[in-house]
Write an enzyme that holds these catalytic residues in place. Sequence first.
Site, mmCIF file in Angstrom:
data_model
loop_
_atom_site.group_PDB
_atom_site.id
_atom_site.type_symbol
_atom_site.label_atom_id
_atom_site.label_comp_id
_atom_site.label_asym_id
_atom_site.label_seq_id
_atom_site.Cartn_x
_atom_site.Cartn_y
_atom_site.Cartn_z
ATOM 1 N N TYR A 14 13.671 36.131 39.555
ATOM 2 C CA TYR A 14 14.044 35.355 38.378
ATOM 3 C C TYR A 14 13.021 35.494 37.240
ATOM 4 O O TYR A 14 13.393 35.510 36.070
ATOM 5 C CB TYR A 14 14.294 33.875 38.736
ATOM 6 C CG TYR A 14 15.712 33.725 39.217
ATOM 7 C CD1 TYR A 14 16.764 33.684 38.319
ATOM 8 C CD2 TYR A 14 16.018 33.715 40.572
ATOM 9 C CE1 TYR A 14 18.073 33.609 38.741
ATOM 10 C CE2 TYR A 14 17.318 33.640 41.014
ATOM 11 C CZ TYR A 14 18.350 33.580 40.095
ATOM 12 O OH TYR A 14 19.659 33.526 40.506
ATOM 13 N N ARG A 22 13.929 38.617 35.556
ATOM 14 C CA ARG A 22 15.133 38.436 34.733
ATOM 15 C C ARG A 22 14.816 37.630 33.477
ATOM 16 O O ARG A 22 15.339 37.900 32.403
ATOM 17 C CB ARG A 22 16.240 37.754 35.540
ATOM 18 C CG ARG A 22 16.754 38.661 36.655
ATOM 19 C CD ARG A 22 17.934 38.048 37.361
ATOM 20 N NE ARG A 22 19.072 37.887 36.480
ATOM 21 C CZ ARG A 22 20.057 37.017 36.689
ATOM 22 N NH1 ARG A 22 20.044 36.242 37.737
ATOM 23 N NH2 ARG A 22 21.061 36.935 35.844
ATOM 24 N N VAL A 50 23.920 33.200 32.163
ATOM 25 C CA VAL A 50 22.830 32.220 32.178
ATOM 26 C C VAL A 50 21.736 32.627 31.191
ATOM 27 O O VAL A 50 20.661 32.062 31.173
ATOM 28 C CB VAL A 50 22.237 32.079 33.609
ATOM 29 C CG1 VAL A 50 23.280 31.522 34.566
ATOM 30 C CG2 VAL A 50 21.699 33.413 34.147
ATOM 31 N N ASP A 51 22.047 33.629 30.325
ATOM 32 C CA ASP A 51 20.999 34.228 29.505
ATOM 33 C C ASP A 51 20.764 33.552 28.161
ATOM 34 O O ASP A 51 19.803 33.892 27.451
ATOM 35 C CB ASP A 51 21.287 35.730 29.302
ATOM 36 C CG ASP A 51 22.667 36.010 28.687
ATOM 37 O OD1 ASP A 51 23.168 35.183 27.923
ATOM 38 O OD2 ASP A 51 23.224 37.093 28.984
ATOM 39 N N HIS A 77 27.458 28.446 34.774
ATOM 40 C CA HIS A 77 26.531 28.737 35.879
ATOM 41 C C HIS A 77 25.093 28.375 35.548
ATOM 42 O O HIS A 77 24.164 28.908 36.148
ATOM 43 C CB HIS A 77 26.637 30.226 36.264
ATOM 44 C CG HIS A 77 27.950 30.582 36.902
ATOM 45 N ND1 HIS A 77 28.469 31.847 36.929
ATOM 46 C CD2 HIS A 77 28.846 29.811 37.575
ATOM 47 C CE1 HIS A 77 29.636 31.851 37.565
ATOM 48 N NE2 HIS A 77 29.891 30.621 37.969
ATOM 49 N N CYS A 79 8.030 20.490 42.671
ATOM 50 C CA CYS A 79 8.488 19.349 41.879
ATOM 51 C C CYS A 79 7.344 18.335 41.725
ATOM 52 O O CYS A 79 6.783 17.895 42.741
ATOM 53 C CB CYS A 79 9.677 18.709 42.593
ATOM 54 S SG CYS A 79 10.244 17.198 41.821
ATOM 55 N N ALA A 87 32.754 44.884 24.603
ATOM 56 C CA ALA A 87 32.791 43.634 23.836
ATOM 57 C C ALA A 87 32.117 43.784 22.477
ATOM 58 O O ALA A 87 32.601 43.251 21.470
ATOM 59 C CB ALA A 87 32.111 42.523 24.646
HETATM 60 P P1 OAD Z 1 30.345 41.139 36.823
HETATM 61 O O1 OAD Z 1 29.104 41.952 36.947
HETATM 62 O O2 OAD Z 1 31.118 40.787 38.040
HETATM 63 O O3 OAD Z 1 31.367 41.880 35.882
HETATM 64 C C1 OAD Z 1 31.009 42.389 34.632
HETATM 65 C C2 OAD Z 1 32.254 42.881 33.942
HETATM 66 O O4 OAD Z 1 31.878 43.304 32.642
HETATM 67 C C3 OAD Z 1 32.928 44.066 34.640
HETATM 68 O O5 OAD Z 1 34.335 43.822 34.731
HETATM 69 C C4 OAD Z 1 32.659 45.232 33.685
HETATM 70 O O6 OAD Z 1 33.740 46.166 33.634
HETATM 71 C C5 OAD Z 1 32.549 44.516 32.351
HETATM 72 N N1 OAD Z 1 31.744 45.205 31.354
HETATM 73 C C6 OAD Z 1 30.728 46.091 31.522
HETATM 74 N N2 OAD Z 1 30.230 46.454 30.345
HETATM 75 C C7 OAD Z 1 30.950 45.802 29.388
HETATM 76 C C8 OAD Z 1 30.911 45.756 27.957
HETATM 77 N N3 OAD Z 1 30.030 46.453 27.280
HETATM 78 N N4 OAD Z 1 31.801 44.954 27.320
HETATM 79 C C9 OAD Z 1 32.706 44.228 28.022
HETATM 80 N N5 OAD Z 1 32.776 44.225 29.351
HETATM 81 C C10 OAD Z 1 31.925 45.010 30.036
HETATM 82 O O7 OAD Z 1 29.943 39.851 35.987
HETATM 83 P P2 OAD Z 1 30.691 38.452 35.864
HETATM 84 O O8 OAD Z 1 32.169 38.631 35.823
HETATM 85 O O9 OAD Z 1 30.046 37.736 34.746
HETATM 86 O O10 OAD Z 1 27.704 34.110 39.322
HETATM 87 O O11 OAD Z 1 30.296 37.777 37.223
HETATM 88 C C11 OAD Z 1 30.722 36.479 37.457
HETATM 89 C C12 OAD Z 1 29.692 35.740 38.232
HETATM 90 O O12 OAD Z 1 29.412 36.428 39.436
HETATM 91 C C13 OAD Z 1 28.331 35.623 37.574
HETATM 92 O O13 OAD Z 1 28.226 34.564 36.679
HETATM 93 C C14 OAD Z 1 27.449 35.401 38.732
HETATM 94 C C15 OAD Z 1 27.988 36.551 39.508
HETATM 95 O O14 OAD Z 1 27.546 36.817 40.693
HETATM 96 C C16 OAD Z 1 26.737 33.447 39.960
HETATM 97 O O15 OAD Z 1 25.585 33.838 39.980
HETATM 98 C C17 OAD Z 1 27.210 32.192 40.607
#
Ligand code: OAD
Length: 241
Positions: A66, A69, A102-103, A118, A144, A228
């Site tokens: 972390y 990150r 979370v950024d 998240h 803590c 995006a």
């Molecule tokens: P993922 O890493 O699962 O998915 C990222 C998505 O972004 C994929 O579908 C890619 O195709 C797409 N992608 C890549 N580059 C891109 C770009 N330049 N523009 C648009 N899209 C692009 O990430 P999340 O869907 O955010 O949760 O993951 C969901 C959750 O799973 C996260 O918040 C985290 C994770 O594990 C927890 O930590 C609880």
Amino acid sequence: MIDPALVAALRDARHVCVLTGAGVSAESGVPTFREAQQGLWEKYDPQQLATPEAFEEDPKLIWQWYRWRRELVAAARPNPGHFALARLAELVPRFTLVTQNVDGLHQRAGSNDVIEFHGNLFDNRCHAEGRLVEHAPDAEVPVCPGCGANLRPAVVWFGEAIPDDALNESFAAAADCDVFLSVGTSSLVYPAAGLADIAKENRAMVAEINPNPTMRVDGYDFSIVAKAAAALPKLVESLAA
Ligand code: OAD
């Protein structure tokens, strides 16, 4: 690339709700979850590090990850996709932005009232009591100041519940909106992935922006197959024109 029918739906919308995922920050240099990690951490699977079990087993390792990150995100800058969403909020009567990220890059781009589904990478909370702790002691594994248990980043890990407020506000926004945009998310992780379904059930127009269309997109009204940082500014320019 942008369907005029989507622009028309945005123009008529009373309430627009947007869900973002890691893809929206990809062009800021923040690696997504399901793509290979970088540098020191490339041999680790984030899905195995981001769990309460991993933290309980090796809090030092999880804190190292972390901290790495936090440094990466602190050095990153919001990209045109983040800025376009901040602008979109000014162009529609009501706007709700829900992020799985979370950024904090949406806020740094000027978005207000972002629902952090998240949590936030830079906040700390007590792993035992759950409460946020503003100043974490400087230690490999900070503890803590109240109870002495380990502090942890205040993010939601796999298997953990979404904070009640974030969940309730997001579900209400998805049910109320006329247009729902799902941007840069693999739509694999529930309950966030269910927001688009709620929007659809309530007759919203649903659009996905993703260079790699997800398996969900067949059930949506529009699919913008693009990054995006390219698609969002174009969409917002078309709306503002
Ligand atoms: P993922 O890493 O699962 O998915 C990222 C998505 O972004 C994929 O579908 C890619 O195709 C797409 N992608 C890549 N580059 C891109 C770009 N330049 N523009 C648009 N899209 C692009 O990430 P999340 O869907 O955010 O949760 O993951 C969901 C959750 O799973 C996260 O918040 C985290 C994770 O594990 C927890 O930590 C609880």
